[in-house]
Design a protein around this motif. Structure first.
Motif, mmCIF file in Angstrom:
data_model
loop_
_atom_site.group_PDB
_atom_site.id
_atom_site.type_symbol
_atom_site.label_atom_id
_atom_site.label_comp_id
_atom_site.label_asym_id
_atom_site.label_seq_id
_atom_site.Cartn_x
_atom_site.Cartn_y
_atom_site.Cartn_z
ATOM 1 N N ASP A 112 0.935 -1.206 -0.062
ATOM 2 C CA ASP A 112 0.074 -0.001 -0.074
ATOM 3 C C ASP A 112 0.793 1.304 -0.013
ATOM 4 O O ASP A 112 0.489 2.157 -0.619
ATOM 5 C CB ASP A 112 -0.791 -0.168 1.028
ATOM 6 C CG ASP A 112 -2.034 -1.118 1.033
ATOM 7 O OD1 ASP A 112 -2.462 -1.046 0.077
ATOM 8 O OD2 ASP A 112 -2.449 -1.684 1.931
ATOM 9 N N PHE A 113 1.906 1.247 0.719
ATOM 10 C CA PHE A 113 2.717 2.664 0.893
ATOM 11 C C PHE A 113 3.975 2.440 0.249
ATOM 12 O O PHE A 113 4.591 3.486 0.047
ATOM 13 C CB PHE A 113 2.538 2.904 2.457
ATOM 14 C CG PHE A 113 3.675 1.978 3.176
ATOM 15 C CD1 PHE A 113 3.360 1.175 3.746
ATOM 16 C CD2 PHE A 113 4.895 2.552 3.230
ATOM 17 C CE1 PHE A 113 4.219 0.151 4.609
ATOM 18 C CE2 PHE A 113 5.918 1.492 4.156
ATOM 19 C CZ PHE A 113 5.400 0.499 4.574
ATOM 20 N N ASP A 114 4.605 1.370 0.195
ATOM 21 C CA ASP A 114 5.903 1.469 -0.375
ATOM 22 C C ASP A 114 6.213 1.446 -1.936
ATOM 23 O O ASP A 114 6.586 0.461 -2.444
ATOM 24 C CB ASP A 114 6.719 0.210 0.491
ATOM 25 C CG ASP A 114 8.264 0.159 0.463
ATOM 26 O OD1 ASP A 114 8.686 1.381 -0.053
ATOM 27 O OD2 ASP A 114 8.790 -0.790 0.679
ATOM 28 N N HIS A 115 6.049 2.806 -2.486
ATOM 29 C CA HIS A 115 6.179 2.998 -3.475
ATOM 30 C C HIS A 115 7.294 4.155 -3.752
ATOM 31 O O HIS A 115 7.401 4.706 -2.865
ATOM 32 C CB HIS A 115 4.791 3.301 -4.277
ATOM 33 C CG HIS A 115 3.990 2.293 -4.236
ATOM 34 N ND1 HIS A 115 3.800 1.129 -5.098
ATOM 35 C CD2 HIS A 115 2.925 2.161 -3.223
ATOM 36 C CE1 HIS A 115 2.731 0.284 -4.608
ATOM 37 N NE2 HIS A 115 2.114 0.728 -3.553
ATOM 38 N N PRO A 116 7.656 4.028 -4.963
ATOM 39 C CA PRO A 116 8.930 5.188 -5.205
ATOM 40 C C PRO A 116 7.935 6.775 -5.258
ATOM 41 O O PRO A 116 7.714 7.264 -6.396
ATOM 42 C CB PRO A 116 9.547 4.955 -6.468
ATOM 43 C CG PRO A 116 8.539 4.276 -7.162
ATOM 44 C CD PRO A 116 7.797 3.459 -6.405
ATOM 45 N N LEU A 117 7.608 7.117 -4.070
ATOM 46 C CA LEU A 117 6.978 8.503 -3.941
ATOM 47 C C LEU A 117 7.559 9.443 -3.067
ATOM 48 O O LEU A 117 8.792 8.887 -2.185
ATOM 49 C CB LEU A 117 5.491 8.269 -3.365
ATOM 50 C CG LEU A 117 4.491 7.063 -3.916
ATOM 51 C CD1 LEU A 117 3.448 6.773 -3.124
ATOM 52 C CD2 LEU A 117 3.941 7.747 -5.250
ATOM 53 N N ASP A 118 7.256 10.627 -3.356
ATOM 54 C CA ASP A 118 8.193 11.911 -2.557
ATOM 55 C C ASP A 118 7.508 11.731 -1.461
ATOM 56 O O ASP A 118 6.656 12.682 -1.051
ATOM 57 C CB ASP A 118 7.852 13.064 -3.395
ATOM 58 C CG ASP A 118 8.441 14.209 -2.723
ATOM 59 O OD1 ASP A 118 9.402 13.907 -2.088
ATOM 60 O OD2 ASP A 118 8.312 15.332 -3.174
ATOM 61 N N TYR A 119 7.922 11.022 -0.372
ATOM 62 C CA TYR A 119 7.488 11.051 1.107
ATOM 63 C C TYR A 119 8.463 12.142 1.865
ATOM 64 O O TYR A 119 9.540 12.232 1.904
ATOM 65 C CB TYR A 119 7.547 9.722 1.724
ATOM 66 C CG TYR A 119 6.585 8.817 1.346
ATOM 67 C CD1 TYR A 119 5.133 8.941 1.971
ATOM 68 C CD2 TYR A 119 6.857 7.631 0.836
ATOM 69 C CE1 TYR A 119 4.317 7.934 1.552
ATOM 70 C CE2 TYR A 119 5.936 6.600 0.491
ATOM 71 C CZ TYR A 119 4.506 7.133 0.997
ATOM 72 O OH TYR A 119 3.713 6.070 0.534
ATOM 73 N N ARG A 120 7.527 12.944 2.424
ATOM 74 C CA ARG A 120 8.416 14.017 3.394
ATOM 75 C C ARG A 120 7.952 14.016 4.921
ATOM 76 O O ARG A 120 6.522 13.876 5.003
ATOM 77 C CB ARG A 120 8.032 15.367 2.967
ATOM 78 C CG ARG A 120 8.126 15.890 1.513
ATOM 79 C CD ARG A 120 9.398 16.481 1.255
ATOM 80 N NE ARG A 120 9.716 16.588 -0.167
ATOM 81 C CZ ARG A 120 9.338 17.668 -0.787
ATOM 82 N NH1 ARG A 120 9.197 18.856 -0.278
ATOM 83 N NH2 ARG A 120 9.565 18.032 -2.255
ATOM 84 N N THR A 121 8.636 13.509 5.681
ATOM 85 C CA THR A 121 8.464 13.515 6.989
ATOM 86 C C THR A 121 8.042 14.568 7.563
ATOM 87 O O THR A 121 8.924 15.815 7.636
ATOM 88 C CB THR A 121 9.388 12.416 7.825
ATOM 89 O OG1 THR A 121 10.482 12.967 7.900
ATOM 90 C CG2 THR A 121 9.220 11.015 7.330
ATOM 91 N N ILE A 122 7.111 14.671 8.731
ATOM 92 C CA ILE A 122 6.844 15.986 9.461
ATOM 93 C C ILE A 122 6.869 15.742 10.801
ATOM 94 O O ILE A 122 6.764 14.474 11.429
ATOM 95 C CB ILE A 122 5.559 16.811 8.931
ATOM 96 C CG1 ILE A 122 4.305 15.937 9.055
ATOM 97 C CG2 ILE A 122 5.684 17.380 7.529
ATOM 98 C CD1 ILE A 122 3.177 16.452 8.742
ATOM 99 N N ASP A 123 7.152 16.612 11.598
ATOM 100 C CA ASP A 123 7.434 16.308 13.131
ATOM 101 C C ASP A 123 6.385 17.274 13.777
ATOM 102 O O ASP A 123 6.528 18.475 13.899
ATOM 103 C CB ASP A 123 8.894 16.589 13.529
ATOM 104 C CG ASP A 123 9.737 15.684 13.086
ATOM 105 O OD1 ASP A 123 9.895 14.650 13.511
ATOM 106 O OD2 ASP A 123 10.720 16.283 12.258
ATOM 107 N N GLY A 124 5.176 16.847 14.025
ATOM 108 C CA GLY A 124 4.348 17.669 15.019
ATOM 109 C C GLY A 124 3.430 18.439 14.004
ATOM 110 O O GLY A 124 3.409 18.105 12.853
#
Ligand SMILES: [Zn+2]
Length: 257
Positions: free
Chosen positions: A144-156
């Motif tokens: 479901d989620f593990d694709h070559p996508l532009d994931y940006r992690t955010i903190d809070g």
């Protein structure tokens, strides 16, 4: 001008007691899966991408036998994110941001359809999803989620468009990095999309957690914070999987805000 639209991105049958943990087990319950499209002058944000269309057509392959013991996909044709966006005249490439509340299959199943979007996910959510077994009781499906996508992690807390109108904020507990969405538009009352930090109105009113969770005390704190937004700040609360509320909610192309 900011508008918000509610999209039907699936339908699931499960045991009601899995969602409201103090009820008698053995009551099958069909619940909606919802996504929200926020249209802002600086771009469009999609909050959650629902159940993948393959889960309706070939559930065994998509969901696996273990998960199929606990739930049945009841979606109709068109109950997934791409055709839902089409009701608004939108295509996946029109979406600038996708935010996943969390990475359970019914909230990120359509992620792969947005290769040009920037994905906004809380850091502990993505980090624990990418390390199976690292967090006990939390192992979302890579399909479901593990694709070559532009994931940006955010903190809070994260102000998506920089003007205070569209805010992602942590509501951890259901999963290690669950987040909810707040949208404010002009003088109109604020709306909050709780997602699975609160499945139904009953969970909030009676202060009952679901069985499916990562950390009960953290989830209780998040639920209390959401209740304050509803009862003290006057926000309209959209619950994650509430059939009664969904019946009364205007669907795209009609806006909820
Ligand atoms: Zn969930």
């Amino acid at each position: 001008m900011i508008n918000v639209y509610a999209l039907c991105t699936g339908s699931i049958e499960l045991d009601r007691a899995s969602m409201v943990s103090d009820l008698e087990p053995g009551q099958p319950w069909t619940v909606p899966v919802t996504s929200f499209l926020v249209s802002h002058p600086r771009g469009k944000l999609l909050f959650d991408t629902g159940v993948h269309c393959q889960a309706r057509l070939d559930p065994l392959t998509r969901l696996g036998a273990e998960r199929m013991k606990r739930l049945t996909v009841k979606s109709q044709a068109g109950d997934d994110v791409v055709p839902q966006l089409a009701t608004l005249g939108l295509h996946p490439e029109d979406i600038r941001y996708v935010a996943n509340s969390h990475l359970h299959f019914d909230h990120c199943g359509g992620n792969e359809f947005f290769p040009r979007a920037t994905f906004l996910v809380q850091r502990p959510e993505l980090e624990s999803a990418r390390r199976p077994g690292f967090v006990p009781s939390y192992s979302p499906s890579p399909i479901d989620f593990d694709h070559p996508l532009d994931y940006r992690t955010i903190d809070g807390e994260h102000d998506v468009f920089g003007d205070g109108s569209v805010i992602l904020f942590p509501t951890y507990g259901h999963t290690p990095g669950h987040q909810s969405l707040r949208v404010r538009s002009g003088k109109q009352a604020e709306i909050v999309c709780a997602s699975d930090a609160c499945y139904t109105r009953e969970n909030m009113d009676r202060d009952v957690l679901p069985k499916i969770l990562w950390n009960a005390s953290v989830m209780s704190e998040s639920l209390a914070a959401l209740r304050k937004l509803r009862d003290q700040a006057g926000a309209t609360m959209f619950y994650g999987h509430d059939p009664a509320q969904w019946q009364a909610t205007p669907r795209a192309p009609a806006p909820v805000l």
